[in-house]
Motif scaffolding. Structure first.
Motif, PDB file in Angstrom:
ATOM      1  N   LEU A 125       1.003  -0.986   0.796  1.00 28.48           N
ATOM      2  CA  LEU A 125      -0.182   0.155  -0.027  1.00 28.48           C
ATOM      3  C   LEU A 125       0.744   1.583   0.216  1.00 28.48           C
ATOM      4  O   LEU A 125       0.809   2.144  -0.842  1.00 28.48           O
ATOM      5  CB  LEU A 125      -0.612  -0.310   0.950  1.00 28.48           C
ATOM      6  CG  LEU A 125      -2.225  -0.932   1.352  1.00 28.48           C
ATOM      7  CD1 LEU A 125      -2.657  -1.228   2.222  1.00 28.48           C
ATOM      8  CD2 LEU A 125      -3.110  -0.928  -0.176  1.00 28.48           C
ATOM      9  N   HIS A 126       2.097   1.050   1.089  1.00 28.28           N
ATOM     10  CA  HIS A 126       2.931   2.048   0.678  1.00 28.28           C
ATOM     11  C   HIS A 126       3.276   2.363  -0.674  1.00 28.28           C
ATOM     12  O   HIS A 126       3.710   3.882  -1.249  1.00 28.28           O
ATOM     13  CB  HIS A 126       3.754   1.944   1.821  1.00 28.28           C
ATOM     14  CG  HIS A 126       3.569   2.422   3.279  1.00 28.28           C
ATOM     15  ND1 HIS A 126       2.101   1.629   3.848  1.00 28.28           N
ATOM     16  CD2 HIS A 126       3.356   3.398   4.486  1.00 28.28           C
ATOM     17  CE1 HIS A 126       2.147   2.294   5.457  1.00 28.28           C
ATOM     18  NE2 HIS A 126       2.339   3.093   5.183  1.00 28.28           N
ATOM     19  N   ARG A 255      -0.565  11.109   4.261  1.00 28.60           N
ATOM     20  CA  ARG A 255       0.599  12.613   3.834  1.00 28.60           C
ATOM     21  C   ARG A 255       1.926  11.571   3.359  1.00 28.60           C
ATOM     22  O   ARG A 255       2.708  12.402   2.814  1.00 28.60           O
ATOM     23  CB  ARG A 255       1.471  12.651   4.846  1.00 28.60           C
ATOM     24  CG  ARG A 255       2.347  12.675   5.731  1.00 28.60           C
ATOM     25  CD  ARG A 255       2.497  13.287   7.440  1.00 28.60           C
ATOM     26  NE  ARG A 255       3.019  14.374   7.235  1.00 28.60           N
ATOM     27  CZ  ARG A 255       3.867  14.744   7.518  1.00 28.60           C
ATOM     28  NH1 ARG A 255       5.143  14.138   8.126  1.00 28.60           N
ATOM     29  NH2 ARG A 255       4.896  15.807   7.217  1.00 28.60           N
ATOM     30  N   LEU A 256       1.729  10.531   2.664  1.00 32.34           N
ATOM     31  CA  LEU A 256       3.549   9.884   2.157  1.00 32.34           C
ATOM     32  C   LEU A 256       3.217  10.436   0.632  1.00 32.34           C
ATOM     33  O   LEU A 256       4.755  10.416   0.135  1.00 32.34           O
ATOM     34  CB  LEU A 256       3.270   8.036   2.056  1.00 32.34           C
ATOM     35  CG  LEU A 256       3.712   7.300   1.791  1.00 32.34           C
ATOM     36  CD1 LEU A 256       5.455   8.185   2.517  1.00 32.34           C
ATOM     37  CD2 LEU A 256       3.729   5.822   1.753  1.00 32.34           C
ATOM     38  N   LEU A 259       5.042  13.825   0.533  1.00 37.74           N
ATOM     39  CA  LEU A 259       6.564  13.721   1.043  1.00 37.74           C
ATOM     40  C   LEU A 259       7.133  13.856   0.049  1.00 37.74           C
ATOM     41  O   LEU A 259       8.195  14.406  -0.553  1.00 37.74           O
ATOM     42  CB  LEU A 259       6.452  12.270   2.042  1.00 37.74           C
ATOM     43  CG  LEU A 259       6.162  13.270   3.667  1.00 37.74           C
ATOM     44  CD1 LEU A 259       5.911  11.933   4.422  1.00 37.74           C
ATOM     45  CD2 LEU A 259       7.003  14.030   4.564  1.00 37.74           C
ATOM     46  N   ALA A 260       6.679  11.887  -0.830  1.00 33.48           N
ATOM     47  CA  ALA A 260       7.855  11.770  -1.670  1.00 33.48           C
ATOM     48  C   ALA A 260       7.755  12.881  -3.111  1.00 33.48           C
ATOM     49  O   ALA A 260       8.558  13.049  -3.623  1.00 33.48           O
ATOM     50  CB  ALA A 260       6.545  10.390  -2.883  1.00 33.48           C
ATOM     51  N   GLU A 261       6.909  13.536  -3.058  1.00 38.11           N
ATOM     52  CA  GLU A 261       6.595  14.564  -4.240  1.00 38.11           C
ATOM     53  C   GLU A 261       6.952  15.686  -3.992  1.00 38.11           C
ATOM     54  O   GLU A 261       8.027  16.340  -5.428  1.00 38.11           O
ATOM     55  CB  GLU A 261       5.239  15.400  -4.325  1.00 38.11           C
ATOM     56  CG  GLU A 261       4.126  14.056  -4.998  1.00 38.11           C
ATOM     57  CD  GLU A 261       2.740  14.236  -5.776  1.00 38.11           C
ATOM     58  OE1 GLU A 261       2.814  15.813  -4.844  1.00 38.11           O
ATOM     59  OE2 GLU A 261       2.453  14.355  -6.222  1.00 38.11           O
ATOM     60  N   THR A 262       7.902  15.767  -2.341  1.00 39.88           N
ATOM     61  CA  THR A 262       9.030  17.026  -1.704  1.00 39.88           C
ATOM     62  C   THR A 262      10.579  16.895  -3.306  1.00 39.88           C
ATOM     63  O   THR A 262      11.211  17.723  -3.227  1.00 39.88           O
ATOM     64  CB  THR A 262       9.330  16.833  -0.705  1.00 39.88           C
ATOM     65  OG1 THR A 262      10.338  15.902  -0.333  1.00 39.88           O
ATOM     66  CG2 THR A 262       8.209  17.410   0.183  1.00 39.88           C
ATOM     67  N   GLY A 263      10.975  15.464  -3.332  1.00 38.96           N
ATOM     68  CA  GLY A 263      12.148  15.186  -4.390  1.00 38.96           C
ATOM     69  C   GLY A 263      12.582  14.280  -3.578  1.00 38.96           C
ATOM     70  O   GLY A 263      13.681  14.426  -4.347  1.00 38.96           O
ATOM     71  N   VAL A 264      12.480  13.672  -2.263  1.00 33.55           N
ATOM     72  CA  VAL A 264      13.460  12.412  -1.383  1.00 33.55           C
ATOM     73  C   VAL A 264      13.439  11.827  -2.203  1.00 33.55           C
ATOM     74  O   VAL A 264      12.997  11.494  -3.068  1.00 33.55           O
ATOM     75  CB  VAL A 264      13.454  13.037  -0.269  1.00 33.55           C
ATOM     76  CG1 VAL A 264      12.589  13.948   1.064  1.00 33.55           C
ATOM     77  CG2 VAL A 264      11.535  12.130   0.463  1.00 33.55           C
ATOM     78  N   ASP A 265      14.762  10.762  -1.898  1.00 34.28           N
ATOM     79  CA  ASP A 265      15.023   9.520  -2.422  1.00 34.28           C
ATOM     80  C   ASP A 265      13.919   8.608  -1.693  1.00 34.28           C
ATOM     81  O   ASP A 265      14.227   7.370  -2.541  1.00 34.28           O
ATOM     82  CB  ASP A 265      16.213   9.622  -2.337  1.00 34.28           C
ATOM     83  CG  ASP A 265      17.272  10.888  -3.140  1.00 34.28           C
ATOM     84  OD1 ASP A 265      17.041  10.660  -4.317  1.00 34.28           O
ATOM     85  OD2 ASP A 265      18.174  11.512  -2.172  1.00 34.28           O
TER      86      ASP A 265
END
Length: 300
Positions: A125-126, A255-256, A259-265
């Motif tokens: 799911l994540h 909120r996953l 967070l992912a769309e900020t560009g973190v790896d």
């Protein structure tokens, strides 16, 4: 015994699986299964494990090891492999073998399946929530004591990645390490001197000033701990690809994506393992025995 496919599972892994099962059987069976003893010794049976809900299946090595320890002549036919998805009411595996052994193995098999499939399902799911962003989903060390190898295997079955296995294989310099070592730079320098065997060295930061200090020190992997979303975006801009960035702390499925769309790896998520709900499995025997024999061997 017919074994499950174990391609890619090394000897150390399989030894850990056997050890997990021995502990589980010791606490459940103890000196013997008093109820299974009511079944005639030579009776054989067919049984199947049904999953009552949609799930990502995980636990095959542990189920097979359980059979190997209590019903070694049993034959298993798997219909859903580890990492595969099942539908509600689907039979994931069928057994033919000694009735006593299958009865004794039942709860241990189900316990491993319900727990590990829960981790795999949660992970899937994540992973789906961040699809297309480039961010990887990782686990943490927040595991059930004694089941770390099993639960981290389940994360991989769900499409996630493993962070460090323990304190022995990688270095993660956290707030308390920094304080005890006399500062971020001092802690990182010590890690570089003494961490030759570590798979990686990672430094946790809580502020943008700490991130700048880490970048100046040449840190290649930085963990952004409990940062608000705007500070994470600023951190990504500041790093500008000079290091790998991971987010951790307060991560929820809701909120996953943001967070992912900020560009973190990478995003490490403790909830993959510690906040799971067991998947609903049950084992069902045929009403009539397959046959009665004088010995304990199951039909081929």
């Amino acid at each position: 015994m017919q074994t499950a496919p174990d391609a890619g599972l090394d000897r150390a892994f399989l030894q850990q699986v056997e050890a997990d099962v021995r502990r589980a059987l010791a606490e459940d069976v103890g000196s013997g299964d008093l109820t299974a003893a009511l079944v005639p010794e030579g009776q054989t049976a067919r049984a199947g494990i049904v999953c009552r809900e949609a799930a990502v299946i995980c636990g095959q090595p542990w189920v097979m090891a359980t059979l190997g320890q209590v019903a070694p002549s049993a034959v298993a036919t798997w219909h859903v492999a580890d990492g595969g998805r099942c539908t509600p009411g689907q039979t994931v595996v069928e057994f033919t073998g000694p009735a006593r052994g299958l009865l004794t193995a039942e709860r241990t098999c189900l316990n491993f399946l319900q727990t590990l499939s829960a981790v795999a399902t949660s992970t899937a799911l994540h992973v789906a929530a961040v699809a297309g962003t480039g961010a990887a989903i990782l686990d943490t060390r927040k595991t059930i004591p004694g089941l770390r190898v099993a639960q981290k295997y389940a994360v991989r079955c769900g499409g996630g990645r493993n962070h460090r296995m323990g304190l022995y294989d990688a270095i993660l310099i956290k707030e308390n390490h920094i304080a005890a070592a006399g500062g971020l730079g001092a802690a990182f320098a010590a890690a570089r001197r003494h961490g030759a065997q570590a798979r990686f060295i990672q430094v946790e930061v809580e502020t943008l000033d700490q991130l700048e200090e880490a970048l100046q020190a040449g840190v290649a992997m930085v963990l952004l701990d409990n940062m608000p979303i705007e500070r994470i975006r600023s951190a990504v801009r500041m790093a500008a690809g000079r290091c790998s960035l991971e987010v951790s702390g307060g991560v929820t499925l809701a909120r996953l994506r943001e967070l992912a769309e900020t560009g973190v790896d990478r995003i490490s998520v403790g909830a993959l393992i510690k906040d799971i709900r067991a998947i609903d499995f049950s084992m069902r025997f045929q009403a009539a025995p397959v046959e009665r024999t004088r010995g304990a061997a199951a039909p081929a």
